[in-house]
Design a protein around this motif. Sequence first.
Motif, PDB file in Angstrom:
ATOM      1  N   TYR A 348      22.358  15.953  22.325  1.00  0.00           N
ATOM      2  CA  TYR A 348      23.015  17.214  21.998  1.00  0.00           C
ATOM      3  C   TYR A 348      24.381  17.000  21.352  1.00  0.00           C
ATOM      4  O   TYR A 348      24.838  17.852  20.581  1.00  0.00           O
ATOM      5  CB  TYR A 348      23.136  18.086  23.245  1.00  0.00           C
ATOM      6  CG  TYR A 348      21.865  18.840  23.541  1.00  0.00           C
ATOM      7  CD1 TYR A 348      21.625  20.089  22.977  1.00  0.00           C
ATOM      8  CD2 TYR A 348      20.875  18.292  24.350  1.00  0.00           C
ATOM      9  CE1 TYR A 348      20.449  20.776  23.237  1.00  0.00           C
ATOM     10  CE2 TYR A 348      19.701  18.959  24.606  1.00  0.00           C
ATOM     11  CZ  TYR A 348      19.492  20.212  24.045  1.00  0.00           C
ATOM     12  OH  TYR A 348      18.309  20.879  24.280  1.00  0.00           O
ATOM     13  N   ILE A 383      18.929  19.535  16.147  1.00  0.00           N
ATOM     14  CA  ILE A 383      18.786  20.456  17.278  1.00  0.00           C
ATOM     15  C   ILE A 383      17.375  20.386  17.839  1.00  0.00           C
ATOM     16  O   ILE A 383      17.168  20.350  19.063  1.00  0.00           O
ATOM     17  CB  ILE A 383      19.139  21.888  16.839  1.00  0.00           C
ATOM     18  CG1 ILE A 383      20.646  21.999  16.568  1.00  0.00           C
ATOM     19  CG2 ILE A 383      18.734  22.900  17.904  1.00  0.00           C
ATOM     20  CD1 ILE A 383      21.076  23.334  16.019  1.00  0.00           C
ATOM     21  N   HIS A 384      16.376  20.347  16.950  1.00  0.00           N
ATOM     22  CA  HIS A 384      15.003  20.244  17.425  1.00  0.00           C
ATOM     23  C   HIS A 384      14.776  18.939  18.182  1.00  0.00           C
ATOM     24  O   HIS A 384      14.056  18.913  19.187  1.00  0.00           O
ATOM     25  CB  HIS A 384      14.045  20.337  16.241  1.00  0.00           C
ATOM     26  CG  HIS A 384      13.886  21.737  15.721  1.00  0.00           C
ATOM     27  ND1 HIS A 384      12.980  22.072  14.761  1.00  0.00           N
ATOM     28  CD2 HIS A 384      14.539  22.876  16.047  1.00  0.00           C
ATOM     29  CE1 HIS A 384      13.057  23.374  14.511  1.00  0.00           C
ATOM     30  NE2 HIS A 384      14.013  23.883  15.282  1.00  0.00           N
ATOM     31  N   VAL A 387      16.298  19.425  21.588  1.00  0.00           N
ATOM     32  CA  VAL A 387      15.494  20.324  22.423  1.00  0.00           C
ATOM     33  C   VAL A 387      14.197  19.645  22.850  1.00  0.00           C
ATOM     34  O   VAL A 387      13.700  19.868  23.961  1.00  0.00           O
ATOM     35  CB  VAL A 387      15.213  21.639  21.669  1.00  0.00           C
ATOM     36  CG1 VAL A 387      14.296  22.548  22.474  1.00  0.00           C
ATOM     37  CG2 VAL A 387      16.518  22.362  21.377  1.00  0.00           C
ATOM     38  N   PRO A 391      14.442  20.515  26.907  1.00  0.00           N
ATOM     39  CA  PRO A 391      14.373  21.916  26.479  1.00  0.00           C
ATOM     40  C   PRO A 391      15.102  22.894  27.384  1.00  0.00           C
ATOM     41  O   PRO A 391      15.137  24.091  27.092  1.00  0.00           O
ATOM     42  CB  PRO A 391      12.864  22.190  26.486  1.00  0.00           C
ATOM     43  CG  PRO A 391      12.330  21.277  27.531  1.00  0.00           C
ATOM     44  CD  PRO A 391      13.175  20.030  27.468  1.00  0.00           C
ATOM     45  N   PRO A 394      19.464  24.552  26.078  1.00  0.00           N
ATOM     46  CA  PRO A 394      19.928  25.707  25.296  1.00  0.00           C
ATOM     47  C   PRO A 394      20.193  26.960  26.115  1.00  0.00           C
ATOM     48  O   PRO A 394      21.137  27.703  25.832  1.00  0.00           O
ATOM     49  CB  PRO A 394      18.786  25.918  24.286  1.00  0.00           C
ATOM     50  CG  PRO A 394      18.181  24.580  24.117  1.00  0.00           C
ATOM     51  CD  PRO A 394      18.264  23.945  25.464  1.00  0.00           C
ATOM     52  N   LEU A 439      22.512  27.208  17.086  1.00  0.00           N
ATOM     53  CA  LEU A 439      21.593  26.815  18.161  1.00  0.00           C
ATOM     54  C   LEU A 439      20.698  27.986  18.558  1.00  0.00           C
ATOM     55  O   LEU A 439      19.492  27.827  18.755  1.00  0.00           O
ATOM     56  CB  LEU A 439      22.392  26.320  19.371  1.00  0.00           C
ATOM     57  CG  LEU A 439      21.592  25.950  20.622  1.00  0.00           C
ATOM     58  CD1 LEU A 439      20.715  24.745  20.364  1.00  0.00           C
ATOM     59  CD2 LEU A 439      22.517  25.691  21.811  1.00  0.00           C
ATOM     60  N   THR A 442      17.865  28.619  15.977  1.00  0.00           N
ATOM     61  CA  THR A 442      16.908  27.554  15.638  1.00  0.00           C
ATOM     62  C   THR A 442      16.199  26.935  16.825  1.00  0.00           C
ATOM     63  O   THR A 442      15.122  26.355  16.650  1.00  0.00           O
ATOM     64  CB  THR A 442      17.632  26.424  14.880  1.00  0.00           C
ATOM     65  OG1 THR A 442      18.702  25.926  15.698  1.00  0.00           O
ATOM     66  CG2 THR A 442      18.198  26.925  13.572  1.00  0.00           C
ATOM     67  N   TRP A 443      16.739  27.013  18.041  1.00  0.00           N
ATOM     68  CA  TRP A 443      16.166  26.214  19.127  1.00  0.00           C
ATOM     69  C   TRP A 443      14.786  26.714  19.548  1.00  0.00           C
ATOM     70  O   TRP A 443      13.931  25.929  19.961  1.00  0.00           O
ATOM     71  CB  TRP A 443      17.105  26.194  20.334  1.00  0.00           C
ATOM     72  CG  TRP A 443      17.063  27.427  21.196  1.00  0.00           C
ATOM     73  CD1 TRP A 443      17.750  28.583  20.998  1.00  0.00           C
ATOM     74  CD2 TRP A 443      16.295  27.626  22.386  1.00  0.00           C
ATOM     75  NE1 TRP A 443      17.470  29.495  21.982  1.00  0.00           N
ATOM     76  CE2 TRP A 443      16.579  28.929  22.851  1.00  0.00           C
ATOM     77  CE3 TRP A 443      15.400  26.845  23.105  1.00  0.00           C
ATOM     78  CZ2 TRP A 443      16.004  29.459  23.997  1.00  0.00           C
ATOM     79  CZ3 TRP A 443      14.825  27.369  24.250  1.00  0.00           C
ATOM     80  CH2 TRP A 443      15.131  28.658  24.683  1.00  0.00           C
ATOM     81  N   GLU A 444      14.514  28.030  19.418  1.00  0.00           N
ATOM     82  CA  GLU A 444      13.220  28.541  19.839  1.00  0.00           C
ATOM     83  C   GLU A 444      12.104  28.146  18.883  1.00  0.00           C
ATOM     84  O   GLU A 444      10.929  28.277  19.213  1.00  0.00           O
ATOM     85  CB  GLU A 444      13.279  30.063  19.961  1.00  0.00           C
ATOM     86  CG  GLU A 444      14.138  30.523  21.140  1.00  0.00           C
ATOM     87  CD  GLU A 444      14.124  32.029  21.298  1.00  0.00           C
ATOM     88  OE1 GLU A 444      13.728  32.707  20.321  1.00  0.00           O
ATOM     89  OE2 GLU A 444      14.494  32.515  22.371  1.00  0.00           O
ATOM     90  N   THR A 446      11.462  25.173  18.054  1.00  0.00           N
ATOM     91  CA  THR A 446      10.952  23.860  18.447  1.00  0.00           C
ATOM     92  C   THR A 446       9.606  24.021  19.142  1.00  0.00           C
ATOM     93  O   THR A 446       9.430  24.891  19.979  1.00  0.00           O
ATOM     94  CB  THR A 446      11.948  23.174  19.402  1.00  0.00           C
ATOM     95  OG1 THR A 446      13.237  23.192  18.796  1.00  0.00           O
ATOM     96  CG2 THR A 446      11.529  21.743  19.662  1.00  0.00           C
TER      97      THR A 446
END
Length: 523
Positions: A348, A383-384, A387, A391, A394, A439, A442-444, A446
């Motif tokens: 991270y 970021i992916h 995550v 996971p 975030p 974040l 974009t994090w969802e 993944t």
Amino acid sequence: MAEAATGFLEQLKSCIVWSWTYLWTVWFFIVLFLVYILRVPLKINDNLSTVSMFLNTLTPKFYVALTGTSSLISGLILIFEWWYFRKYGTSFIEQVSVSHLRPLLGGVDNNSSNNSNSSNGDSDSNRQSVSECKVWRNPLNLFRGAEYNRYTWVTGREPLTYYDMNLSAQDHQTFFTCDSDHLRPADAIMQKAWRERNPQARISAAHEALEINECATAYILLAEEEATTIAEAEKLFKQALKAGDGCYRRSQQLQHHGSQYEAQHRRDTNVLVYIKRRLAMCARRLGRTREAVKMMRDLMKEFPLLSMFNIHENLLEALLELQAYADVQAVLAKYDDISLPKSATICYTAALLKARAVSDKFSPEAASRRGLSTAEMNAVEAIHRAVEFNPHVPKYLLEMKSLILPPEHILKRGDSEAIAYAFFHLAHWKRVEGALNLLHCTWEGTFHEVSVYPKKELPFFILFTAGLCSFTAMLALLTHQFPELMGVFAKAFLSTLFAPLNFVMEKVESVLPSSLWHQLTRI
């Protein structure tokens, strides 16, 4: 893929062996039963004819009893397998097969493979053992007396679980004791103190040890558990440093005189590294961040091989506080390597640096119209990647879940690691403009589904035994309902089963003289 195929073949081999063992056991008892009945000294043909006559005279009740008994035995095995799996998390039959049958079948023992791998070098074996470990000591763990106890004073509840404190007690016994402690009275007292569950008993033992001698580990215990402020803890750690440094220098000169002195030197090294690391953390807590960074850098240069303390994660957090992003990138370049164990801090922090380059100007609407630039794509991929590793982080960084005090031990890629990371690094993400927004956007995306709890799969032999029990129970039911038809099938099956034996016996009788066989049957 190869490992999965190898595991399947090993499991199939164990299944075949166990099945044949089961069948041959039943066959053995049937033969013993027949030999007991037909123990009179007759010729082979007479024996076989007697066996055939005996089988023909069996009533359906016998087959019902036989199949029912087989079902009962299989059910008992199933119950035992299920109980053993619930208690120990593994299959008893599989464990016996791996321990005793695999060497006979030419399988590779795990211990021998580990020994062969360890011969490639101490560094490789240490790296392998570290990478396989899942529960780690939290590099940024709080001080019990000065920080964790504040929660107890306010709420009256314990901030740490018994399991966590038990792991810490094991760590203390591993790092702060050795087999020769009985030669030094103060260390002998501290060896017992680390095993005490009552905090007051540990503190009293530490004071008792200090009355005998200047004991570094006694000062460590008091700094961790008795000091109520960080300043008091720092003062005690400085006293521990004075005592620990003297022990380290003395044991360094004697380490080559035998295994006992080598163990003492290893223990004194662990004590000295722990003290210096905690002193750097005290400086960081008291706002002397640059001093803390210098102490951590010096410690990593002096003891470069002691990566198990993860001092670089303390250094990364302090450098982020100073906003020295170039130095953070230099540390990541050294430790963000595929051969080294990963952590949420490394993944991270790398994502934060990539996001920092584009987050201030990032807009989801503009990105959807024109597409992502190369820098934005790199940030999203970072970021992916983070995550994918953990996971859970975030939701804590985006404050979708409430933070609690971090534990003293964390589970890699688990919720506890996410709590420990967000507790200290949330402020650094907030300091970078637009980083949390990037974040959030974009994090969802993944493709990693968060598992609630890693469920254990049922061992193969529980399923196999359940199928065997069900099959024999079905045979017993069919034999009870249709005795005549099942009797015909049973006689045909037994005749087929005895056909190879009949053939072998005829060949043996044609070769051996009748007088010899007569003597054997009498025996």
